[in-house]
Structures are given as C-alpha cells and as structure tokens.
Design a protein around this motif. Structure first.
Motif, short mmCIF file in Angstrom:
data_model
loop_
_atom_site.label_atom_id
_atom_site.label_comp_id
_atom_site.label_asym_id
_atom_site.label_seq_id
_atom_site.Cartn_x
_atom_site.Cartn_y
_atom_site.Cartn_z
N PRO A 178 0.84 -1.20 0.00
CA PRO A 178 0.00 0.00 0.00
C PRO A 178 0.88 1.26 0.00
N LEU B 125 0.88 5.68 0.69
CA LEU B 125 0.17 6.74 1.38
C LEU B 125 -0.72 7.48 0.38
N GLN C 280 5.96 -1.69 6.19
CA GLN C 280 6.39 -0.32 5.86
C GLN C 280 6.23 0.65 7.03
N CYS C 281 5.19 0.47 7.83
CA CYS C 281 4.87 1.46 8.86
C CYS C 281 5.17 0.90 10.25
N GLY C 282 5.94 1.64 11.02
CA GLY C 282 6.36 1.20 12.34
C GLY C 282 5.23 0.73 13.24
N PRO C 283 4.17 1.53 13.39
CA PRO C 283 3.09 1.12 14.30
C PRO C 283 2.47 -0.21 13.90
N HIS D 290 5.64 -3.11 14.37
CA HIS D 290 5.95 -3.35 15.78
C HIS D 290 4.70 -3.59 16.60
N GLY D 291 3.64 -2.83 16.29
CA GLY D 291 2.41 -2.94 17.07
C GLY D 291 1.78 -4.31 16.91
N ILE E 49 -2.19 1.86 17.91
CA ILE E 49 -1.80 1.72 16.50
C ILE E 49 -2.91 2.15 15.53
N ARG F 200 -2.76 4.74 12.30
CA ARG F 200 -1.38 5.22 12.13
C ARG F 200 -0.61 4.51 11.02
N ALA G 100 -0.24 3.58 6.68
CA ALA G 100 -0.59 4.15 5.38
C ALA G 100 -1.89 3.54 4.89
N PRO H 168 3.88 7.54 7.27
CA PRO H 168 4.35 6.46 8.16
C PRO H 168 5.24 5.46 7.44
N THR H 169 5.17 5.43 6.09
CA THR H 169 6.02 4.49 5.36
C THR H 169 7.46 5.01 5.30
N ASP I 262 5.41 6.53 20.64
CA ASP I 262 4.71 5.34 21.12
C ASP I 262 5.72 4.37 21.75
N TRP J 280 7.25 1.98 20.71
CA TRP J 280 8.34 1.51 19.86
C TRP J 280 9.17 2.67 19.29
N TYR K 104 7.94 5.37 17.68
CA TYR K 104 7.36 6.04 16.51
C TYR K 104 6.43 7.18 16.97
#
Lengths: 412, 69
Positions: free
Chosen positions: A176, A178, A319-322, A325-326, A357, A360, A362, B10-11, B30, B32, B34
C-alpha cells in the motif's frame, strides 16, 4: 426503468458453470450501453451504491473523480479476494463473468476508459479462465477499441488493498502507499484508475439496466440494495448468500441452514472485522467486508484469535512502524497469554496497543487487526480471564476453526 | 486564511524521534519510538517549532501541509 422484484439479484440464475453471454442477456436484458456518461453517473449517484470491498466509499464520487482527472483512465475490477474465508468475488467471476464485465463496461463508459483489467489472485485460476472466456465471447470489444484482460496478482492479505493492487499491476511489490494521491488521480501506469471490488461492478451492471429506483427497492436509505455475504464456520451449509443491505444476522444464518452446533460468537467483516455475540441484533450486512464467520462453542476463542493475529502480523507490508511493531507485539502478547497465562500484564498491554496503532498506518491494516483483537477482548472477556489465570485450556488443542491460507497456497 | 497541519508519511518514518523532542506539544512517541502526531490545525505560536521538527526529520517523513480555509 424497472427490474425483477426481490432477491436474488446478482445471484439470479446462477448455476454450476459460467453463464454465457446469451444466458446473461436473457436473464437481465441486454446492456445497450448507449446512455450518456453523465446520465449514468447521476443514476449511480441516486442509487447510493458504495464499494463492496469493505471501505464502502461512494461509487459515484470515485467514478466522477476518475472522469474529472482526464487522461486515458483505466478500469480495474478488483478480484483479489484475500480474506481467507471470503468466496463471493470468486463466485461472481467464475459463474457470472458477463455480469461483472457489464459492470466494468458501465464504469468504463462513465469515466471514458477503453482499458479494463480484471485482477485476480494467481491461485484463482478458475476465475481467471472464466473471465478470459467471457472476454473471448465478446469480439466486438476489440473492434470498439477496448482492451480487456485478466491479470494474475501474487496473493497476500494486502494484495486487494487498492494502492497495493495498483502497485502490483505496475510490476512493483504489492505494498500500500500513502494517499493522496488516490488511484483515481494516479493509478495504473500513472493513469487515473477506477479500482472497485468485483461485486461493486456487478451491481453497476444492474443499476445501468434497471435504474436507481429499482436498486433502492431493497435495503435501507443509507445502505440501499443487496449485498453478498460469505457465511463460513459452524453453519450447516457454508456459502455465499445474497441478502438485503442492512439486514441482521439471523436471516443470514437461517439461509445457510442455521448453526450446526451451539455458537459462541460471530465474526462480522473478516479478519479486519468485529466479534459479536451470536444473538447480536444489529445490522450485519453492509458493515465492512461481506463475511460472517460462526465460531462454535467447542472452539477456544483465545487460541483462535492469537493464531489469526499472528498471521495478520505476518501479513503486514512491513512499511509502517506502528503496524510492524504494534501487530508483532500484540501477537506475541496474545501467544503468551494463550499458552502461559498473564504473567506480565499482557492483557492490558494488548488493550492499550490496539488503541495506540489505530489510524497510524498508510493503509487500514493495523486498524482492522486492532478492531479484530479489541472486539475479541470484549466478547471473550471470560475466556481471556480464564487464560490469564490458568494458561492453556483443553479446547486450545482442537483443530482451529478460523481458516488461514494453507502453506501450499502461500508457497505457490 | 490558511491553516497549517502536521502530516506524517508512516512508510517513510524510521523512528529517529527528533520530532518529538522539537515539538512535544504535538508529538509524543509510542512504545516503539514512533511518533503519535496530533494532526489538528497548528496555532501560530507552534508553527516555527513545527517547521524545525519537519526540517530535522532525517527521512523527510514529517511535513507541514498548508490548506486554505
């Protein structure tokens, strides 16, 4: 304009093989395709049709946005039905390919496109074959300058996400991106692209023939028309059902022969959906992805949810941290809770992370997974409490009920 | 009249965390590392700090979006 009353609409005349072009025309009437694009767009608008892939975005607005963008637009029929339990789009493509093509041609007329791409998952070869045959039955399309082709896309939970699909169709990894820009502004080959679910196209085919007044004879003012729902799990006859938009769960379950054994809960909307009690009275059809999964009393909901969540975490595009990791942290905490009890406050952490999360990424993958998990924490509070105290239960060891793609399919 | 908001891709974000140090009024980290961003309209007195936070982002994940009202 008017059409046949009641249900079924899309599934009218469905058989064990694909309907031919003639059979499709005999059932629904010819699609003469001479309506002015503006008139067709307005009719779609009055129908109130929203996308049937889960997000429910108003179809007219998407069509108009593509038409406005100019250039040489592309129409994509999104057949990447990546929810493991869903069968409705494959059913339409395999058995009613001409209805879907009629819808794509309607969309193409509205946005001024001559390029139609039917995207299916690579492993859905029967659907791809049926559509290719249907295209071959319409040699006049090529004479009129249309290019209609079927493209196989590597499967994966996010393959059907519209920006990921656009990326895949352009030869890039199915991730995906943004938004904005939306595919309607910059899509396949950077051309404005109308991407919509298979079922949305099938509805368009009927709205073009019978009009918006007919479409609104079923459903509610906010959620008009009919919807396809895959009913899976502990029901007598799992399968695809067409119901009135906004309809509650009970008639759906009845249409699939009722519960095969006592039910613990229902999952509405797939693995990005919401767990509800079996007697949930609210509207079930038209809420997100059209899937209802019945979880029997004999299953362990904690183990089932932990297993699916681990899979969802693995399906993150990374791609997106949250999200990375989330979901990873949530899955680990659920695994700990399932097997060893709540030794480190895992339950509270999962609750907090689901909120943390949401919104948050994309794309909506983390939101859906968080909804799946947080609604499970509510509906299965008792079982989670039991696991927190005692760890693994007897039912944990039973064969899982919630389907995941098999390893062979993933490797293929 | 224009309004300014914080926009995060966020990417692109890889959790350097400088933004949260430069604009703690609107950005927290957060579990982690971010950023969790308040994307509401920025009041004038925060604009300079917000611009600094966006400029300091090593991956250019944070930017300011101006919109006309």
């Amino acid at each position: 304009m008017s059409g046949p009353a009641g249900l079924p609409r899309l599934l009218l005349g469905i058989g064990r093989r694909a309907l031919t072009l003639e059979e499709n025309a005999a059932l629904h009437g010819e699609l003469h395709g001479r309506d002015r694009p503006e008139r067709l767009a307005a009719e779609v608008g009055r129908s109130g049709l929203g996308g049937c892939g889960g997000a429910g975005f108003p179809t007219e607005a998407k069509l108009r946005s593509v038409a406005r963008a100019g250039g040489r637009p592309v129409v994509v029929v999104n057949g990447c039905e990546s929810e493991p339990a869903s069968r409705k789009d494959r059913l339409l493509l395999e058995r009613l390919p001409h209805l879907v093509l009629d819808g794509a041609l309607t969309a193409a007329r509205i946005v001024g496109s001559r390029t139609i791409i039917v995207a299916v998952e690579e492993q859905a070869s029967r659907a791809a074959d049926a559509v290719a045959l249907a295209v071959a039955e319409r040699p006049e399309l090529a004479r009129r300058g249309f290019v209609a082709r079927v493209v196989g896309v590597a499967g994966g939970y996010l393959s059907g996400q519209d920006t990921a699909l656009v990326a895949a169709l352009g030869g890039a990894p199915a991730r995906p991106s943004l938004t904005p820009p939306y595919p309607s502004e910059r899509g396949v080959g950077r051309r404005p692209t109308f991407v919509s679910n298979v079922e949305t196209h099938a509805h368009l085919a009927l709205i073009a023939r019978h009009g918006s007044g007919w479409f609104r004879e079923l459903g509610s003012a906010e959620g008009p028309g009919s919807r396809l729902v895959t009913v899976a799990g502990a029901v007598a006859q799992p399968g695809v059902v067409e119901g009135e938009n906004g309809s509650p769960l009970a008639p759906l379950l009845a249409a699939t022969g009722g519960a095969g054994e006592p039910l613990r809960a229902l999952l509405v909307g797939g693995y990005g959906g919401t767990w509800v009690q079996p007697e949930y009275p609210g509207p079930a059809i038209g809420r997100g992805v059209g899937i209802v999964q019945a979880l029997p009393m004999s299953a362990c909901p904690v183990a089932e949810v932990a297993r699916v969540t681990a899979w969802l975490a693995g399906e993150s595009a990374g791609q997106c941290g949250p999200c990375v990791h989330g979901l990873g942290s949530i899955a680990d905490a659920l695994a700990e809770l399932t097997a060893a009890g709540d030794v480190s406050g895992a339950y509270r952490r999962v609750q907090r992370w689901c909120e943390m999360i949401t919104g948050r990424g994309a794309c909506a993958h983390p939101d859906g997974a968080a909804r799946f998990v947080s609604s499970a924490l509510c509906v299965f509070a008792e079982e989670f409490d039991d696991h927190a105290r005692h760890g693994r239960c007897e039912a944990c060891l039973r064969r899982p009920v919630l389907p995941l793609p098999s390893k062979e399919l993933l490797a293929a | 009249m224009t309004r300014t908001r914080l926009l995060l891709d966020p990417t692109a974000c890889t959790a350097h965390g400088l933004c949260a140090e430069l604009l703690p009024e609107r950005i927290v980290l957060d579990d982690w590392g971010y950023p969790i961003i308040d994307g509401g309209p920025l009041p004038g007195e925060l604009e300079a700090a917000a611009r600094r936070a966006a400029k300091s982002c090593p991956t250019l994940a944070l930017r300011l979006a101006r919109e006309r009202r």
